[in-house]
Design a protein around this motif. Structure first.
Motif, mmCIF file in Angstrom:
data_model
loop_
_atom_site.group_PDB
_atom_site.id
_atom_site.type_symbol
_atom_site.label_atom_id
_atom_site.label_comp_id
_atom_site.label_asym_id
_atom_site.label_seq_id
_atom_site.Cartn_x
_atom_site.Cartn_y
_atom_site.Cartn_z
ATOM 1 N N LYS A 195 0.835 -1.197 0.000
ATOM 2 C CA LYS A 195 0.000 0.000 0.000
ATOM 3 C C LYS A 195 0.868 1.244 0.000
ATOM 4 C CE LYS A 195 -4.098 -1.905 2.280
ATOM 5 N NZ LYS A 195 -5.012 -1.811 3.450
ATOM 6 N N GLN A 198 0.048 6.933 2.122
ATOM 7 C CA GLN A 198 -1.219 7.528 2.563
ATOM 8 C C GLN A 198 -2.171 6.453 3.071
ATOM 9 O OE1 GLN A 198 -3.126 10.806 0.421
ATOM 10 N NE2 GLN A 198 -4.994 9.608 0.310
ATOM 11 N N GLN A 199 -2.270 5.350 2.352
ATOM 12 C CA GLN A 199 -3.157 4.270 2.771
ATOM 13 C C GLN A 199 -2.721 3.694 4.112
ATOM 14 O OE1 GLN A 199 -2.616 2.026 -0.883
ATOM 15 N NE2 GLN A 199 -4.782 2.265 -1.353
ATOM 16 N N SER A 203 -4.562 3.650 8.019
ATOM 17 C CA SER A 203 -4.742 2.500 8.909
ATOM 18 C C SER A 203 -4.098 2.749 10.267
ATOM 19 C CB SER A 203 -4.133 1.242 8.272
ATOM 20 O OG SER A 203 -4.848 0.876 7.111
ATOM 21 N N GLU A 234 -7.296 9.073 -4.230
ATOM 22 C CA GLU A 234 -6.839 7.892 -3.499
ATOM 23 C C GLU A 234 -7.645 7.691 -2.221
ATOM 24 O OE1 GLU A 234 -2.659 5.867 -2.017
ATOM 25 O OE2 GLU A 234 -2.837 8.042 -1.938
ATOM 26 N N GLN A 237 -10.746 5.404 -2.461
ATOM 27 C CA GLN A 237 -10.646 3.982 -2.759
ATOM 28 C C GLN A 237 -11.157 3.137 -1.604
ATOM 29 O OE1 GLN A 237 -6.412 4.519 -5.059
ATOM 30 N NE2 GLN A 237 -6.830 2.549 -4.125
ATOM 31 N N ASP A 239 -9.972 0.457 -0.808
ATOM 32 C CA ASP A 239 -8.791 -0.127 -0.170
ATOM 33 C C ASP A 239 -8.322 0.675 1.031
ATOM 34 O OD1 ASP A 239 -7.570 -2.455 -0.591
ATOM 35 O OD2 ASP A 239 -6.102 -1.729 -2.043
ATOM 36 N N VAL A 240 -8.689 1.938 1.082
ATOM 37 C CA VAL A 240 -8.211 2.785 2.165
ATOM 38 C C VAL A 240 -8.971 2.497 3.460
ATOM 39 C CG1 VAL A 240 -7.788 5.190 2.839
ATOM 40 C CG2 VAL A 240 -7.630 4.537 0.453
ATOM 41 N N ARG A 248 -13.092 4.995 6.907
ATOM 42 C CA ARG A 248 -12.179 5.441 5.858
ATOM 43 C C ARG A 248 -10.892 5.972 6.476
ATOM 44 N NH1 ARG A 248 -13.252 6.323 0.764
ATOM 45 N NH2 ARG A 248 -15.491 6.598 1.055
ATOM 46 N N THR A 439 -2.417 -4.790 -0.709
ATOM 47 C CA THR A 439 -3.725 -4.707 -1.348
ATOM 48 C C THR A 439 -3.826 -5.734 -2.456
ATOM 49 O OG1 THR A 439 -5.274 -3.191 -2.422
ATOM 50 C CG2 THR A 439 -2.965 -2.990 -3.043
#
Length: 455
Positions: A195, A198-199, A203, A234, A237, A239-240, A248, A439
């Motif tokens: 990832k 930022q992602q 988390s 981004e 997404q 995924d985030v 989120r 991811t």
């Protein structure tokens, strides 16, 4: 860049509004409520033009356009103002995470060192009511370390029948979005699964930090300050989303330029403050990663691979420019044989050449660091732009010099990262690592909603 869909609907971002003079703030500013003279009176709405990014799949969906338009300074101030007006039980804990590529912009713009710029920025944000201000370098550490391990695994598994190389880096959201939504197979299997910083920071804040603070993730309003507009996309997404409770990771993304505009207009008298950390203490001196650019994944992956695969200790890397200064390569050779060949490809023209050679099967590289912006992330269109929307070359040159003077800290040496691997992820090789730091990429087949784009 040109896209036929743009004739039917507006893209969702741009550097400046068409009518900055009439863009008035419709929420009361914290400055006014504090009795200060400053006010945010010309804050721009977030809109996207294709010239600002590489993330184009017939632009963006209408729903994404609405969501991105809400990621602006007005929304940020709205949350801060609600905290002042509503019952404390309904307050949001506002946390801001600043990308390391943004700090040289603030330093150059306000004639400060990177450390002093971080303290000025932190003090300003806290004067508005922000509770915590973080540096995302620790998230970048994780992204680099996981990319290193993945490259070694790919190199060892690679074969003519099941090619896993080249590995294409995944830290740039504009490039990843373009690859997944427009290019599809055969490019997406080569994208690194680590990832982006930022992602990972999302988390860390909404999962690890929230638990340390005994907070529900939805009680935290997490803002990212970034150098480019692609970070806004981004944040949308799926995924985030963190693994826990579906919150989120980033609720709002502001570009460095948007925040600088707020600072210039506020008129607030603020006291400098040190950056916070996820561990309850304060950050000392700002650090950076070593590399050919401030993005720096390539050099770390190269050195790690040389040691792990060939037991070669590599010191300073020598990059060779090829077609242009935004396409460089570095090789590891022994006894006349090339053991590793890496490249850095920045900007759409170089990305186009990479993709073309990859599809033709004429690709000599084991790993390529791909970034949408020519010049790398310091050149992101969310910062270092003139009033006319062109790159501010003089400011950018100062930013590069400032960043080069920031002390280097290899991610392997971060005690906090090792602590987080154990405390947050149950060890560096646990199933939690794959869940939190990697991811899944789209499978074979072109994405159903993509269109052919003429560039």
């Amino acid at each position: 860049m040109k896209c036929e869909h743009c004739t039917r609907k507006e893209c969702s971002k741009k550097t400046k509004t068409d009518d900055q003079e009439n863009a008035s703030l419709d929420v009361s500013s914290p400055a006014r409520e504090d009795g200060e003279k400053g006010e945010f009176h010309k804050l721009a709405d977030a809109k996207i033009f294709l010239s600002d990014c590489l993330a184009c799949d017939s632009c963006v969906t209408a729903e994404e356009g609405v969501q991105v338009s809400q990621q602006n300074a007005k929304d940020f101030l709205r949350v801060l103002n609600l905290n002042k007006k509503c019952d404390t039980s309904k307050h949001k804990v506002v946390a801001v995470s600043v990308c390391p590529q943004s700090l040289p912009y603030f330093a150059a713009k306000f004639s400060l060192s990177v450390t002093d710029a971080s303290r000025r920025l932190c003090g300003f944000l806290k004067s508005l009511g922000v509770r915590f201000v973080f540096d995302t370098t620790i998230a970048a550490d994780f992204s680099v370390l996981e990319s290193q391990k993945e490259f070694v695994r790919r190199f060892r598994r690679h074969s003519e029948e099941e090619p896993t190389l080249p590995m294409l880096t995944s830290a740039c959201p504009g490039w990843v979005r373009y690859a997944e939504r427009v290019l599809g197979h055969p490019v997406t299997p080569h994208l690194c699964t680590a990832k982006s910083p930022q992602q990972i920071m999302g988390s860390l804040v909404k999962d690890y930090f929230a638990r340390r603070q005994n907070l529900s993730p939805d009680k935290i309003f997490h803002v990212i300050v970034a150098p480019c507009y692609d970070r806004k996309l981004e944040a949308l997404q799926e995924d985030v989303l963190t693994a826990s409770r579906g919150s989120r990771g980033a609720d709002c993304v502001l570009t460095s330029g948007e925040v600088a505009q707020m600072m210039e207009q506020s008129g607030l008298s603020v006291r400098d403050a040190a950056l916070d950390t996820l561990f309850g203490d304060v950050e000392g001196q700002v650090r950076r990663h070593d590399g050919a650019s401030p993005d720096a994944h390539l050099g770390h992956i190269f050195r790690h691979a040389a040691k792990e695969l060939f037991n070669e200790d590599v010191g300073e890397l020598t990059y060779r420019s090829l077609r242009n200064r935004d396409f460089q390569e570095v090789t590891l050779e022994k006894s006349g044989k090339v053991l590793l060949r890496f490249a850095a490809a920045y900007g759409f023209r170089n990305i186009q050449n990479v993709v073309l050679k990859l599809k033709k099967g004429k690709f000599p590289y084991h790993c390529v660091e791909v970034l949408a912006c020519a010049g790398g992330c310091l050149s992101g269109r969310g910062q270092a732009q003139t009033e006319e929307g062109r790159a501010d070359k003089a400011l950018l040159q100062r930013m590069k010099g400032i960043y080069a003077d920031v002390p280097v800290r290899p991610p392997e040496t971060s005690a906090h990262v090792q602590e987080l691997y154990q405390e947050w992820l149950d060890g560096a090789d646990s199933p939690r690592v794959q869940e939190a730091l990697h991811t899944a990429r789209p499978g074979p087949g072109h994405p159903a909603n993509s269109r052919d784009i003429k560039w």
